[in-house]
Structures are given as structure tokens and as C-alpha cells.
Design an enzyme around this catalytic site. Structure first.
Site, PDB file in Angstrom:
ATOM      1  N   LYS A   1       0.821  -1.210   0.000  1.00 24.55           N
ATOM      2  CA  LYS A   1       0.000   0.000   0.000  1.00 24.55           C
ATOM      3  C   LYS A   1       0.853   1.258   0.000  1.00 24.55           C
ATOM      4  CE  LYS A   1      -0.671  -0.175   4.903  1.00 24.55           C
ATOM      5  NZ  LYS A   1      -0.592   0.840   5.906  1.00 24.55           N
ATOM      6  N   THR A   2       1.965   1.229   0.730  1.00 24.57           N
ATOM      7  CA  THR A   2       2.843   2.393   0.716  1.00 24.57           C
ATOM      8  C   THR A   2       3.333   2.643  -0.701  1.00 24.57           C
ATOM      9  OG1 THR A   2       3.565   1.696   2.891  1.00 24.57           O
ATOM     10  CG2 THR A   2       4.816   3.452   1.845  1.00 24.57           C
TER      11      THR A   2
ATOM     12  N   ARG B   1       3.986  -8.878  10.329  1.00 23.61           N
ATOM     13  CA  ARG B   1       5.253  -8.152  10.170  1.00 23.61           C
ATOM     14  C   ARG B   1       6.326  -9.078   9.599  1.00 23.61           C
ATOM     15  NH1 ARG B   1       3.268  -4.142   9.130  1.00 23.61           N
ATOM     16  NH2 ARG B   1       1.431  -5.454   9.246  1.00 23.61           N
TER      17      ARG B   1
ATOM     18  N   ASP C   1      -2.976   7.773   4.645  1.00 21.00           N
ATOM     19  CA  ASP C   1      -2.536   6.401   4.911  1.00 21.00           C
ATOM     20  C   ASP C   1      -3.082   5.960   6.272  1.00 21.00           C
ATOM     21  OD1 ASP C   1      -1.267   4.022   4.623  1.00 21.00           O
ATOM     22  OD2 ASP C   1       0.750   4.771   5.048  1.00 21.00           O
ATOM     23  N   GLU C   2      -3.154   4.660   6.492  1.00 24.22           N
ATOM     24  CA  GLU C   2      -3.631   4.098   7.760  1.00 24.22           C
ATOM     25  C   GLU C   2      -4.986   4.705   8.143  1.00 24.22           C
ATOM     26  OE1 GLU C   2      -1.952   1.673   8.791  1.00 24.22           O
ATOM     27  OE2 GLU C   2       0.217   2.004   8.621  1.00 24.22           O
TER      28      GLU C   2
ATOM     29  N   GLN D   1      -6.361  -3.995  10.685  1.00 24.03           N
ATOM     30  CA  GLN D   1      -5.179  -3.499  11.393  1.00 24.03           C
ATOM     31  C   GLN D   1      -5.492  -2.267  12.233  1.00 24.03           C
ATOM     32  OE1 GLN D   1      -1.282  -3.686   9.366  1.00 24.03           O
ATOM     33  NE2 GLN D   1      -2.434  -4.339   7.576  1.00 24.03           N
TER      34      GLN D   1
END
Length: 751
Positions: free
Chosen positions: A33-34, A605, A222-223, A253
DNA sequence: CTATCCATATTTTTT
DNA sequence: ATATGGATAG
């Protein structure tokens, strides 16, 4: 094909090129996504859809912002990006806006406002409780503090909350009212205010809102799953004229409910923006099949969620290894031992492929891992815990600066008025407090009044006026001097350095070094042409992850801090009931689901190998207690694990002949590490801590375990001696490597 | 007013 | 186990 789309899958491409109107990108963990956000920005610039200053991108930490900006710069030639690309956190963005426009409100707040951090906030709440005569036992300050914060984020003010007969509610409302009044008197904003006042500003002054609407033609968040109501309102206010809004996030998340994050922001996006298109990125590029399968299985136990299953083309990879250690020390030893073993096997690989992370639920767990790393001579970086900017001496020095810039900053005033001790004690401060609250002015103004009246006794008078003249003298420097000189003058003329010198302890020495490091940071800010204001803003808003050293091969941090990061090797430690899920969360089904999302974040992660560890006994408040395995362990697919049975695994402690520690526990079926057949000696009793690694001393006599002092970094402990190099662990600063002959080191007495 | 001793609570997570 | 805060003595 456009070069910026090269290497992206069809969904990612669509997410990059759908630039018109609202766009929701549901991006699973490790789905790039980044990358999508970065390429989208680059694409906008490249296609001439926007100039850099017309784009606003919001990230979760300042670190992420910096990184993202850099990556865009790498993709777009300088000619295409004249002007400033604004990538920041919501909080940093709001500070920018408020520093520019807060004067518009006209009232007590001005653009010279001070930012109160959580610490200042806590002190203020306590002071308010005291002033109202409320009992701290009955109304814990922390609880009141979070109630106030929650109320603010809901949009409540003391006036919208009705008086209540419930004593607790009543205490909250009254404290809330006084708290807000004190903030206003100090011209101070807490973290919540930064967002709330920006929203209020844009609502009250449509021309300001219009300006920002015109300026930002493209918004990227983002997020998004962790945005809270004020942040949502802010997004709304910035998309009034156009809706070129792209939000990226993963509902699974969402882990910041305690900070008022509202998962509905992302779940209801399509309702908030009816024109919205939705793209789901379900392909994972990060993890092995095994890890991903486990992650999917875990998150499926949450009821309140939209089904989404990630897939990957990556290799199956190794099973997830589960290990039960007899106690937390053994757990840490095991983890560190495995990291060393794993990294040794991969010595030939690039450093990025050998990085490891130890993740835990609470900061308190970090100490054990730090100690284990030091014992084994494994360099590490600790994220969070007590970061540099949280140290008392740093906060003291910064408080002086804050007070110089804003004399009404009561939190700063209280912090330093008698530090170093200058004879201003409780009695004097009580008089001051009484006067300030009666007349509704700041402590500084009250001090001036008291001095002018001459109603004070001789001793208090001298003490207070010497403090006032100290501050006035320093104030005269603010305009002309460099930041570094100003800071130097502060620590010198306040007597802070003398105080430390007089103490003569190692601790004091280390504090002095920290102050010197702060002065170095100030000098660097001078070089960048930063103002005192900017320097202080930055100090208030830095996240611990912002300081993360990317090159570290081992990182210790909480799972919260690990959001957005990835590592080839990951350990999730302390998988025990009441610790993870945490006892405070397990009672409420909603919070339990958040804990499970947290576990999901932790699992995802990992790229290559994942370890889950549990300590059978753990010290809680100084008392060893048996633990139960975390319920999350039962939610993993058994065939993805290296062992399936959890109960009753009890390994003996093994200790090597040369005094090194070996993992005290191991998975079922593995033989204990032992060189000879001798009976295993008992582990050193708690209290007599482990012996350090027995490396040969080098020719200057530095040995592993020695305490040393470094000119810049302060007091640390040697963790490794090899090849003429020393690795020294500095508490809170991680491990630095020095060349033996060149390092400015002094050996200190053993503690 | 400061320094020292003792009791007590303390551990989610962070911009 | 450790940090904080209150009480007491100097």
C-alpha cells in the site's frame, strides 16, 4: 506502459491511476500500500495533474512521512517537482495551520501557543484535581485524563456535558472545565486540541477553509482505519470543493481505539463519499504462505469484520515455531540465541535480509530483551520506552525554552521554577497557585503581581525575583542568539550544570552528556535555519519510531510501534493470557477483537520466519506467577506450527561450560545444547545477574561488561570486544560501535 | 525549605 | 522491582 506502473499488479495500477474523485483502497497487510501511495503521488506529478504543493499526504508517523517523501523524490525528476510536497502526520499538519491562523480566533489563544504533551497533560489534570479538592484515590488522574480526552474527541466540551449526580461523572466534568480554563490561560494546546482547533478554525472561517481547499487538489491518507473523529472532520473540511481523496487502510489493522480511532471511518467511507470507488489489494508480497495462512486464520476469529483473505505467491516457508520457556529471562535468552544463530547462517546475505525484530505487547517487557542482548553481545536498537525526549533533563531544558517563548506556559513553569533548587518551596508555590487561580492568570503573571505588591516574605521574595531575573536575562537572548548558544546559556545560567556537577554521580554525568547531545541537536537545527519554535514543535511531536535506526539488524519494540514495518525474522514474545491479550482488554469483547487485530499486525510483520514464545512463569509486581498460554495460540492452524502441544512443556535450564547462557527452553523434540554429559548446573539465582560473555580483554583492558563513559553518548556498557572494535550499549540509545584506539572512553567503576 | 525515609501503587498500547 | 508521593526530621 507508463514506467511508473511497471512492476505493479492490475489492482495497484488502478489504485495509482484512478485520480478523479474519492477512492478507497482496502489494502491487506504486506500488499504494497505504501508503494501505491508513493506511485500515486509520483504519477500525479508526472502527469502534470498537480504541482507538489497541491498534494497533501498524511501518514501515521513523521518517520513514515519522511520516507514517503524521499521515495517520491526518487521516482520523479526534480524538474517535475518544484514546490513543496506536503507529507506529514495529522498533528504536524495541524500545527502548521494553527501557527499560521490561530490568531483569527481573537480570544485567549494565539499562534504562539505551546504544545502540552501527555506528561504535561497529566500534571495539569493532577493540579486541577487538587485545586478542586477531589481525592486522587477516588478519581485516578489517569482515568480522568482519558475521560477528558475521550470527551473532547467525541466533540464534547464542559458545557455540553450536563451536570450529573454521579460523583464520578461530576468530577470528570468539573475537572474538564478547570482543565480547559488552565490550558487557555497558559496558551497551551494538548494533542487533541491540535486537531480540534484546526477543525474549529476551518469551520468558523470559511475563507481559511477555502484557501486550503483550493490549495490541496489531491489528498492522500494512509492508515485510514486509525483515524479518529476530529481527523475525519478535518478530511471532510478539506474535501469540500473537490473530492480527489484517496484513503488507504486495512480494517483488520485498526489498533488505536484507545486513542479514539473509529474504525467506522473506513467501513463507512462509501457512505460518506457516495461517488467513491473501492479497490481491494488482497495479494500479499511480504510473507510466506505459512505465515499468511496463520494470519488469515487468526483474524477470522473476529466477528465484527468484513471477510477478506490474503493470498501470496511466495514460498511456503518454514513452520511457525512455538516455544515455551520456563520464565521470562529464559524466553529472552532463547530469542536472542535464535537471532544470533539465524543471522550467522545468513552472514553472506545483504544486511536487509538478516534483520530481526522482537515484538511485545508492553514496554515493560523490553528490559529483559535488552539485557539478554547485552549478555550475548548482540547489538540492538530499542524503539520507544523512555526515548531521548522523555528524559527528565531534556524535558527540563526544553521547559526553559518553552517558558522563554511563552511565559504563560504553566506546565513548563512548574517543571523548572525550582529546578535546580533555588529556595522556592511548597509554601511559596501554594501562594502562587492560590493567586493564579483566583485571578485566572498564568503562574508567571501571578509571580509578577506578587513581586510588584511586595507582599511576600524576605526569603520567598529573593528566591522568586532571582528566578524572574534569570528568565528575563535569558529572554533578552532569544532574538539574537543561535539555538545552541541559547540552550548553552540556559543550562549554565540556570545553574543546571552546576547542580549536576555537584551531584557527582554517574547518573548526573550521563544527564550532562544528554544535555550536550541536545545542544548538538540544537546546533544542527541552527544549521538548517530552524527557529526555536520549530525546534520545540518537533521535540513535542516526534514519535519513537521516528528515531528508529533503519540499519539496525535487531530491533526491539512494541507491536504498536511495529505497525507499517516488516522484518525477515520476527519474534512475538509473551504470548500469555492477561499479557497478550492484555488483562484490561480481555473483559470487553470489542477490546478483545482489537487485541486480536494487534496480534494479526504482529504476525504479518514477518516475511520469512516467525517465532511465538511464552514464559511459563513471569514476574508481576516483583512476584513470580505461573501463566496460561495465550488464547491466540489456539487460533492458529496446527499444521502451520512447529509444535502443537503447549501444555506441560518444561525444559531444564542448560548452561554451557564457559559460562555462556543457552536458551533454557526449546521446542519439543530438540536436544538441549550441552557440550559434555555433565549434570546441568542450576541457573544463577535472580539477583546475581548473569555473567557476561567471556571475551578476551583487548590491549587497553576494556572487557565485556565494563561500564564506560563516552564523551558524547554518556555512560554505557561494553557488550562486545572484537577486531579492535568495541560495541557499547547506551541505555535508550542502542548500541554504537567504536574503534578501540580512537574512542574517547573512560572506564568507570563497576556498579 | 530540603533531604531522607517509608509506604504505596504500578503496567496497555501513542500522536 | 521500581517509581512516586507523603511524612518526618534537620
Amino acid at each position: 506502459m507508463h514506467p511508473l506502473l511497471d512492476g505493479l499488479n492490475p489492482e495497484q495500477r488502478l489504485a495509482v491511476t484512478t485520480t478523479d474523485g474519492p477512492l478507497l483502497v482496502i489494502a491487506g497487510a504486506g500488499s504494497g500500500k505504501t508503494r501505491v501511495i508513493v506511485h500515486r503521488m509520483a504519477y500525479l506529478l508526472d502527469q502534470g495533474l498537480a504541482r507538489p504543493e497541491q498534494i497533501l499526504a498524511v501518514t501515521f508517523t513523521n518517520k513514515a512521512a519522511l520516507e514517503m517523501k524521499e521515495r517520491v523524490h526518487q521516482l520523479v525528476p526534480p524538474t517535475r517537482r518544484r514546490g513543496e510536497l506536503l507529507v506529514s502526520t495529522f498533528h504536524s499538519f495541524c500545527v502548521r495551520v494553527l501557527r499560521r491562523h490561530l490568531d483569527r480566533f481573537g480570544g485567549t489563544y494565539t499562534r504562539d501557543f505551546t504544545i502540552y504533551d501527555t506528561d504535561d497533560q497529566g500534571r495539569l489534570v493532577k493540579a486541577c484535581l487538587k485545586e478542586l479538592g477531589l481525592d486522587e484515590k477516588q478519581f485516578p488522574p489517569r482515568m480522568i485524563q482519558s475521560a477528558i480526552s475521550a470527551a473532547k474527541n467525541r466533540g464534547d466540551t464542559p458545557d455540553t456535558l450536563p451536570p450529573s449526580s454521579d460523583p464520578k461523572r461530576d468530577a470528570i466534568v468539573r475537572t474538564f472545565r478547570l482543565y480547559e480554563a488552565r490550558l487557555a490561560a497558559a496558551n497551551a494546546l494538548d494533542f487533541d486540541d491540535l486537531l480540534l482547533l484546526t477543525v474549529r478554525l476551518l469551520r468558523r472561517f470559511p475563507d481559511v477553509a477555502d484557501d486550503y481547499n483550493d490549495r490541496f487538489r489531491y489528498l492522500l491518507i494512509d492508515e485510514y482505519q486509525d483515524t479518529n473523529p476530529p481527523q475525519f472532520n478535518l478530511v471532510r473540511l478539506l474535501t469540500q470543493r473537490q473530492q480527489n481523496l484517496c484513503v488507504v487502510g486495512d480494517p483488520d489493522q485498526s489498533i488505536y481505539k484507545f486513542r479514539a480511532a473509529d474504525i467506522r471511518n473506513i467501513l463507512d467511507f462509501e457512505r460518506h463519499y457516495p461517488q467513491a470507488k473501492t479497490i481491494t489489494l488482497a495479494r500479499n508480497y511480504r510473507s510466506t504462505k505459512t505465515i499468511l495462512r496463520a494470519a488469515n486464520a487468526v483474524i477470522r476469529h473476529n466477528r465484527a469484520r468484513r471477510e477478506k483473505s490474503l493470498t501470496t505467491q511466495n514460498a511456503t516457508g518454514e513452520p511457525i515455531r512455538c516455544v515455551v520457556a520456563p520464565d521470562a529471562e529464559a524466553e529472552a535468552d532463547f530469542v536472542v540465541g535464535e537471532i544470533i544463530r539465524w543471522q550467522r547462517q545468513r552472514e553472506h546475505l545483504p544486511e536487509a535480509d538478516t534483520r530481526a525484530a522482537v515484538l511485545y505487547r508492553t514496554n515493560a517487557q523490553s528490559r529483559l530483551f535488552e539485557e539478554a542482548c547485552r549478555r550475548r553481545g548482540l547489538p540492538y536498537v530499542l524503539v520507544g520506552g523512555f526515548s531521548f525526549y522523555q528524559r527528565a533533563e531534556i524535558k527540563d531544558a526544553l521547559a526553559y525554552l518553552r517558558l522563554l517563548l511563552n511565559p504563560h506556559d504553566d506546565a513548563a513553569f512548574d517543571r523548572i521554577v525550582n529546578v535546580p533548587a533555588r529556595g522556592i518551596g511548597k509554601a511559596t508555590l501554594d501562594i502562587l497557585t492560590a493567586r493564579a487561580s483566583q485571578t485566572g492568570v498564568s503562574r508567571w503573571t501571578a509571580t509578577e503581581h506578587l513581586l510588584a505588591e511586595g507582599s511576600l516574605g524576605g526569603r520567598a521574595l529573593t528566591a522568586l525575583s532571582s528566578f524572574v531575573s534569570l528568565m528575563r536575562g535569558l529572554q533578552a537572548m532569544v532574538e539574537g542568539a543561535t539555538l545552541a548558544d541559547l540552550l548553552q546559556a540556559v543550562v549554565k545560567r540556570s545553574g543546571y550544570l552546576d547542580m549536576l556537577a555537584q551531584e557527582g554521580t554517574l547518573e548526573a554525568e550521563s544527564r550532562k552528556q544528554n544535555l550536550e547531545e541536545l545542544i548538538t541537536a540544537a546546533a544542527e537545527a541552527d544549521e538548517r535555519g530552524e527557529s526555536l519554535r520549530a525546534f520545540l514543535d518537533q521535540a513535542a511531536l516526534v514519535a519513537d519510531t521516528d528515531l528508529l535506526v533503519e540499519q539496525a539488524r535487531v530491533t526491539l519494540m512494541t507491536i504498536h510501534s511495529a505497525k507499517g514495518l516488516e522484518f525477515p525474522l520476527v519474534f512475538i514474545a509473551g504470548l500469555e493470557e492477561d499479557l497478550f491479550p492484555h488483562a484490561r482488554a480481555a473483559v470487553d469483547p470489542e477490546e478483545l477483537e482489537e487485541e486480536r487485530r494487534l496480534f494479526y499486525v504482529a504476525v504479518t510483520r514477518a516475511k520469512q520466519q516467525l517465532y511465538l514464545t511464552q514464559a511459563e512463569r513471569r514476574r508481576v509486581y516483583g512476584e513470580e506467577k505461573p501463566t496460561d498460554p495465550s488464547r491466540f495460540l489456539d487460533e492458529l492452524p496446527e499444521d502451520a506450527l512447529a509444535i502443537s502441544a503447549w501444555a506441560g512443556v518444561r525444559a531444564q535450564t542448560a548452561s554451557a561450560p564457559d559460562g555462556r547462557f543457552e536458551p533454557a527452553s526449546r521446542p519439543i523434540g530438540e536436544t538441549p545444547w550441552r557440550r559434555d554429559g555433565s549434570p546441568e548446573p542450576r541457573r544463577a539465582r535472580p539477583g546475581s545477574s548473569a555473567r557476561p560473555m567471556a571475551d578476551a580483554p583487548d590491549r587497553q583492558g576494556f572487557k565485556v561488561g565494563d561500564r564506560v563513559e563516552h564523551a558524547t553518548f554518556g555512560v554505557g556498557q561494553i557488550v562486545r570486544v572484537a577486531d579492535g572494535k568495541l560495541d557499547i550499549a547506551f541505555p535508550g540509545k542502542g548500541i554504537k560501535r567504536f574503534v578501540t584506539e580512537a574512542a574517547p572512553l573512560t572506564k568507570l567503576a563497576r556498579r
